[in-house]
Motif scaffolding. Structure first.
Motif, PDB file in Angstrom:
ATOM      1  N   VAL A   1      -4.177  -1.752   1.615  1.00 47.26           N
ATOM      2  CA  VAL A   1      -3.145  -1.528   0.838  1.00 47.26           C
ATOM      3  C   VAL A   1      -1.985  -1.401   1.457  1.00 47.26           C
ATOM      4  N   THR A   2      -0.645  -2.337   1.188  1.00 43.85           N
ATOM      5  CA  THR A   2       0.434  -2.425   1.856  1.00 43.85           C
ATOM      6  C   THR A   2       1.736  -2.288   0.971  1.00 43.85           C
ATOM      7  N   VAL A  20       3.536  -2.559  -4.112  1.00 41.27           N
ATOM      8  CA  VAL A  20       2.286  -2.505  -3.330  1.00 41.27           C
ATOM      9  C   VAL A  20       1.129  -3.432  -3.361  1.00 41.27           C
ATOM     10  N   THR A  22      -2.263  -5.346  -2.837  1.00 39.65           N
ATOM     11  CA  THR A  22      -3.814  -5.266  -2.376  1.00 39.65           C
ATOM     12  C   THR A  22      -4.590  -6.510  -2.037  1.00 39.65           C
ATOM     13  N   PRO A  37      -9.683   2.159  -2.786  1.00 43.05           N
ATOM     14  CA  PRO A  37      -8.440   2.403  -2.129  1.00 43.05           C
ATOM     15  C   PRO A  37      -7.301   2.526  -2.683  1.00 43.05           C
ATOM     16  N   ILE A  38      -7.055   1.762  -4.058  1.00 39.32           N
ATOM     17  CA  ILE A  38      -5.859   1.876  -4.936  1.00 39.32           C
ATOM     18  C   ILE A  38      -5.925   2.953  -5.527  1.00 39.32           C
ATOM     19  N   ASP A  40      -6.983   6.002  -4.293  1.00 37.48           N
ATOM     20  CA  ASP A  40      -6.793   6.945  -3.392  1.00 37.48           C
ATOM     21  C   ASP A  40      -5.138   6.863  -3.055  1.00 37.48           C
ATOM     22  N   TYR A  41      -4.673   5.689  -3.023  1.00 36.68           N
ATOM     23  CA  TYR A  41      -3.377   5.301  -2.787  1.00 36.68           C
ATOM     24  C   TYR A  41      -2.475   5.911  -3.928  1.00 36.68           C
ATOM     25  N   ALA A  44      -2.767   9.844  -3.657  1.00 37.89           N
ATOM     26  CA  ALA A  44      -2.032  10.239  -2.634  1.00 37.89           C
ATOM     27  C   ALA A  44      -0.703  10.571  -2.846  1.00 37.89           C
ATOM     28  N   ALA A  45       0.042   9.518  -3.518  1.00 39.60           N
ATOM     29  CA  ALA A  45       1.302   9.671  -3.851  1.00 39.60           C
ATOM     30  C   ALA A  45       1.564  10.773  -4.929  1.00 39.60           C
TER      31      ALA A  45
END
Length: 239
Positions: A1-2, A20, A22, A37-38, A40-41, A44-45
């Motif tokens: 994820v960037t 963002v 993926t 991962p998405i 989790d991202y 987290a935000a």
């Protein structure tokens, strides 16, 4: 994820847009839980925002929450794959999902219409919540725009960074032996409708949906798990 940010302007409005990406999503041999991962991202935000809200000085809060997820669907003609359904189910309570049919220029208009109907039926059958644009029921233009947006979903898009010549005018698009496809031509794809909805007409509505519904649910569940008291505020239906 960037993630990458860019400042864009719409008229007199300056906007900092963070995208963002993926890369490699669902490209592995084993794609089990590839959407984790998405999730989790996004979580987290939310956690960062919740921590910032708990500070005494909340004037400098930076909102890094994800307000919109563009979910690209392969234009195979078969609709959503089981992986798509599971991924969207894992995400639809956390972020505003806008489903998109990618590479729409690989389909005929008849095929595209059929695919849109198939995907819409699958979304409804599987109880997946997608973003529905708000509507001002007292404004005929708002109602008209709302109906057009809903009928066009899932949006069919074509991407290109190439500038081509179309009748003496420059346009972003693709050149094929049979003709050209213009990215910003509403007769060729839904990119213009998508851009207008996200950036121009419904940006605040997306943010309100995040704050009043999605984030509030996360906040309530998090505080409840910690023994706190948090009542979920229900957002009025848009339709």
């Amino acid at each position: 994820v960037t993630a990458s940010s860019k400042n864009i302007s719409e008229g007199s409005v300056q906007l900092k847009l963070t995208v963002v990406d993926t890369p490699g999503f669902a490209d592995a041999v084993n794609n089990q839980d590839c959407w984790r991962p998405i999730v989790d991202y996004v979580n987290a935000a939310y956690e960062d925002y919740l921590q910032d809200e708990s500070q005494v000085d909340r004037t400098k809060i930076v909102d890094r929450r994800v307000h919109c997820l563009l979910y690209f669907i392969n234009p195979t003609g078969r609709g959503l794959k089981p992986l798509d359904i599971e991924a969207m189910k894992a995400l639809h309570t956390k972020v505003n999902i806008v489903p998109l049919i990618a590479k729409a220029d690989t389909l005929t208009q008849t095929e595209l219409t059929a695919l849109k109907k198939t995907i819409s039926a699958q979304i409804e059958e599987n109880g997946i919540n997608i973003y529905v644009p708000a509507v001002d029921e007292e404004d005929p233009e708002s109602i008209k725009e709302h109906v057009q947006n809903v009928e066009a979903m899932p949006f069919a898009v074509v991407g290109s960074s190439h500038i081509i010549d179309v009748g003496g005018k420059s346009a972003r698009g693709r050149v094929y032996p049979w003709g050209v496809v213009e990215v910003d031509n509403p007769d060729h794809c839904d990119f213009q409708r998508l851009r207008d909805m996200i950036v121009r007409t419904h940006l605040q509505d997306l943010k309100d949906m995040t704050t009043e519904d999605l984030y509030e649910r996360f906040r309530s569940e998090t505080l409840a798990s910690m023994g706190g008291d948090a009542a979920v505020r229900k957002r009025p239906s848009n339709v």
